[in-house]
Scaffold this active site. Structure first.
Site, mmCIF file in Angstrom:
data_model
loop_
_atom_site.group_PDB
_atom_site.id
_atom_site.type_symbol
_atom_site.label_atom_id
_atom_site.label_comp_id
_atom_site.label_asym_id
_atom_site.label_seq_id
_atom_site.Cartn_x
_atom_site.Cartn_y
_atom_site.Cartn_z
ATOM 1 N N LYS A 6 -2.434 -21.965 9.426
ATOM 2 C CA LYS A 6 -3.297 -20.792 9.628
ATOM 3 C C LYS A 6 -3.970 -20.384 8.317
ATOM 4 O O LYS A 6 -5.181 -20.176 8.270
ATOM 5 C CB LYS A 6 -2.446 -19.644 10.190
ATOM 6 C CG LYS A 6 -3.218 -18.377 10.463
ATOM 7 C CD LYS A 6 -2.518 -17.501 11.489
ATOM 8 C CE LYS A 6 -1.375 -16.689 10.899
ATOM 9 N NZ LYS A 6 -1.821 -15.585 10.032
ATOM 10 N N ARG A 106 -2.350 -1.263 8.909
ATOM 11 C CA ARG A 106 -1.817 -2.068 7.798
ATOM 12 C C ARG A 106 -2.425 -1.620 6.457
ATOM 13 O O ARG A 106 -3.573 -1.198 6.404
ATOM 14 C CB ARG A 106 -2.052 -3.561 8.067
ATOM 15 C CG ARG A 106 -1.214 -3.998 9.274
ATOM 16 C CD ARG A 106 -1.304 -5.453 9.541
ATOM 17 N NE ARG A 106 -0.688 -6.241 8.497
ATOM 18 C CZ ARG A 106 -0.726 -7.581 8.476
ATOM 19 N NH1 ARG A 106 -1.353 -8.231 9.446
ATOM 20 N NH2 ARG A 106 -0.146 -8.249 7.511
ATOM 21 N N GLN A 153 -2.779 -12.642 -0.077
ATOM 22 C CA GLN A 153 -3.981 -12.000 0.473
ATOM 23 C C GLN A 153 -4.628 -11.122 -0.590
ATOM 24 O O GLN A 153 -5.852 -11.124 -0.749
ATOM 25 C CB GLN A 153 -3.617 -11.191 1.712
ATOM 26 C CG GLN A 153 -3.117 -12.090 2.842
ATOM 27 C CD GLN A 153 -2.813 -11.332 4.118
ATOM 28 O OE1 GLN A 153 -2.843 -10.108 4.155
ATOM 29 N NE2 GLN A 153 -2.511 -12.063 5.162
ATOM 30 N N ASP A 298 6.890 -15.343 6.254
ATOM 31 C CA ASP A 298 6.558 -15.345 7.685
ATOM 32 C C ASP A 298 7.660 -15.987 8.538
ATOM 33 O O ASP A 298 7.622 -15.904 9.770
ATOM 34 C CB ASP A 298 5.238 -16.104 7.922
ATOM 35 C CG ASP A 298 4.048 -15.350 7.338
ATOM 36 O OD1 ASP A 298 4.170 -14.137 7.103
ATOM 37 O OD2 ASP A 298 3.002 -15.979 7.112
HETATM 38 C C1 S3P Z 1 -1.191 -15.154 4.106
HETATM 39 C C2 S3P Z 1 -0.367 -14.554 3.192
HETATM 40 C C3 S3P Z 1 0.865 -13.827 3.559
HETATM 41 C C4 S3P Z 1 1.327 -14.155 4.980
HETATM 42 C C5 S3P Z 1 0.201 -14.160 5.952
HETATM 43 C C6 S3P Z 1 -0.876 -15.162 5.539
HETATM 44 C C7 S3P Z 1 -2.403 -15.811 3.615
HETATM 45 O O1 S3P Z 1 0.604 -12.454 3.445
HETATM 46 O O2 S3P Z 1 2.321 -13.243 5.377
HETATM 47 O O3 S3P Z 1 0.671 -14.503 7.239
HETATM 48 O O4 S3P Z 1 -3.009 -16.608 4.363
HETATM 49 O O5 S3P Z 1 -2.783 -15.570 2.465
HETATM 50 P P1 S3P Z 1 0.772 -11.734 2.026
HETATM 51 O O6 S3P Z 1 0.182 -12.642 1.046
HETATM 52 O O7 S3P Z 1 0.035 -10.446 2.073
HETATM 53 O O8 S3P Z 1 2.252 -11.561 1.880
#
Ligand code: S3P
Length: 411
Positions: A6, A106, A153, A298
């Site tokens: 993903k 969120r 993120q 996750d």
């Molecule tokens: C993700 C980073 C994670 C993860 C999310 C996808 C990404 O979140 O939990 O499902 O694609 O960068 P965080 O980086 O905010 O922990």
């Protein structure tokens, strides 16, 4: 075959949109979250064609996005929201974005603060530090941001804004988070470097279209790893799974619990990838903490279920981030495992599970959280009695074929 990753699928569409030329993405995840990303970039004038799991993105270069006619809809996707905000901060047009009820609760202050430090005019429309967000054009400048959270993120949002900022932009994290942005942006031609827990980027690169083959998602593989370990007399070969070290904590934890998992055919296809051979194992409790947490954040719903079936005590700590995922995963895991008869107690930053209790089927509330639905569906194949999962269709977010795949394995 495990569906595409993903995180990597999102990034391939985003970076392909900012590159010049036609990017071909194979084994793309057709989950609702990644389709939200496609819709957002289409709304900004990017031609994106889908042919099953193959996606073609006709990028217009770093400065080739057009003002969207409407508010961008990010659906349920935190990754879309936070990464796209970094890109939007660098555009010379105004934009607004919003998502579903979960997205609107969120935390977005974690990206609003650093983007404002870079000079962005980004605001939470209802002034509650959540979506909907409004982003007005402004000139950005590079910063060195000390992130209070290990979040890919947040890191990616800032690095993407850094593509449009004056000077260098750096992010230092308390613990390294997944590094797919760094790997893929470099592949597209960005000037991006990593040292320890700091990633840095220089502005205005020429990004060029690339081919991206998305590996299978280790977060989706986790459900079958767990099923293989706990189902008597089983041996499962899970092919083509991404094993990037910033994502593979689930393998380490399973090993610590006594799991029999062998990595076969380890290769590097842009991202480290392998086939996983999983055999029934007798599991015992473990401690999951510290730098390991971001590498399996996750997978904690699945790990909690594994721990409930294992002997002994499992302690999960340093994982307060679980409270701000698609649901409050500490509360929701505790609620649902308790309904199954498990001995579990929530803490401020994790949970304590005394495993080995007799578990039974129950009515499980997914709270519209895909990872809760899938983890408890696996639990349902292992316990006595019927399992009912409320709003189980939310698996569409990351794994539309999940129930078919689980069913085909069980039969
Ligand atoms: C993700 C980073 C994670 C993860 C999310 C996808 C990404 O979140 O939990 O499902 O694609 O960068 P965080 O980086 O905010 O922990």
């Amino acid at each position: 075959m495990i569906p595409g990753d993903k995180s990597i699928s999102h990034r391939a569409v985003m970076f392909g949109s900012l590159a010049k030329g036609k990017t071909k993405i194979t084994h793309f995840l057709e989950g609702a979250d990644c389709l939200s990303t496609i819709d957002c970039f289409r709304a900004m004038g990017i031609e994106i064609l889908r042919d099953g799991h193959t996606v073609y993105v006709n990028g217009n270069g770093l400065h080739g996005l057009k003002a969207p006619a409407h508010m961008l809809d990010v659906g349920n996707s935190g990754t879309t929201t936070r990464l796209i905000s970094g890109i939007l901060a660098g555009q010379n047009f105004k934009s607004e974005l919003n998502g579903d009820a979960s997205i609107q609760s969120r935390p977005m202050k974690r990206i609003i603060t650093p983007l404002q430090m870079m000079g962005s005019n980004i605001t939470s429309i209802h002034e509650n530090n959540c979506a909907p967000l409004r982003i007005q054009p402004s000139q950005l400048h590079g910063i060195h941001y000390q992130s209070p959270v290990a979040s890919a993120q947040v890191k990616s949002c800032i690095l993407l804004a850094g593509l449009y900022a004056e000077g260098k932009t750096s992010v230092t994290e308390p613990v390294i988070s997944r590094n797919h942005t760094e790997i893929m942006l470099k592949h597209f031609g960005a000037d991006i470097t990593s040292e320890g827990t700091t990633a840095s980027i220089l502005p205005d690169p020429i990004l060029e279209a690339r081919e991206i083959n998305v590996p299978g998602d280790i977060s989706s593989a986790a459900y079958f790893i767990a099923a293989g370990l706990l189902t008597p007399n089983s041996e499962i070969l899970i092919r083509n799974v991404g094993i990037n070290p910033t994502r593979d904590g689930i393998l380490q934890v399973c090993k610590n619990m006594g799991a029999d998992i062998t990595l076969l055919n380890v290769r590097n296809e842009g991202e480290p990838t392998a086939d996983l051979l999983v055999r029934t194992s007798s599991l015992h409790g473990t401690t999951v903490e510290g730098a390991l947490i971001p590498t399996l954040i996750d997978e904690i719903p699945m790990i909690a279920v594994l721990a409930a079936f294992a002997d002994g005590t499992t302690v999960i700590r340093d994982a307060a981030e679980l409270k701000v995922k698609e649901s409050d995963r500490i509360a929701v895991i505790v609620e649902n495992l308790s309904r199954m008869g498990a001995d579990i107690e929530g803490t401020d930053d994790g949970m304590i599970i005394h495993g080995g209790k007799q578990l039974h089927g129950a009515i499980i509330d997914s709270h519209l959280d895909h990872r809760i639905a899938m983890s408890f569906a696996v639990a349902g194949t292992l316990c006595d009695g019927d399992m009912e999962i409320i709003n189980g269709e939310c698996v569409n977010i990351s794994y539309p074929q999940f129930y078919q795949d689980l069913y085909s394995l069980a039969n």
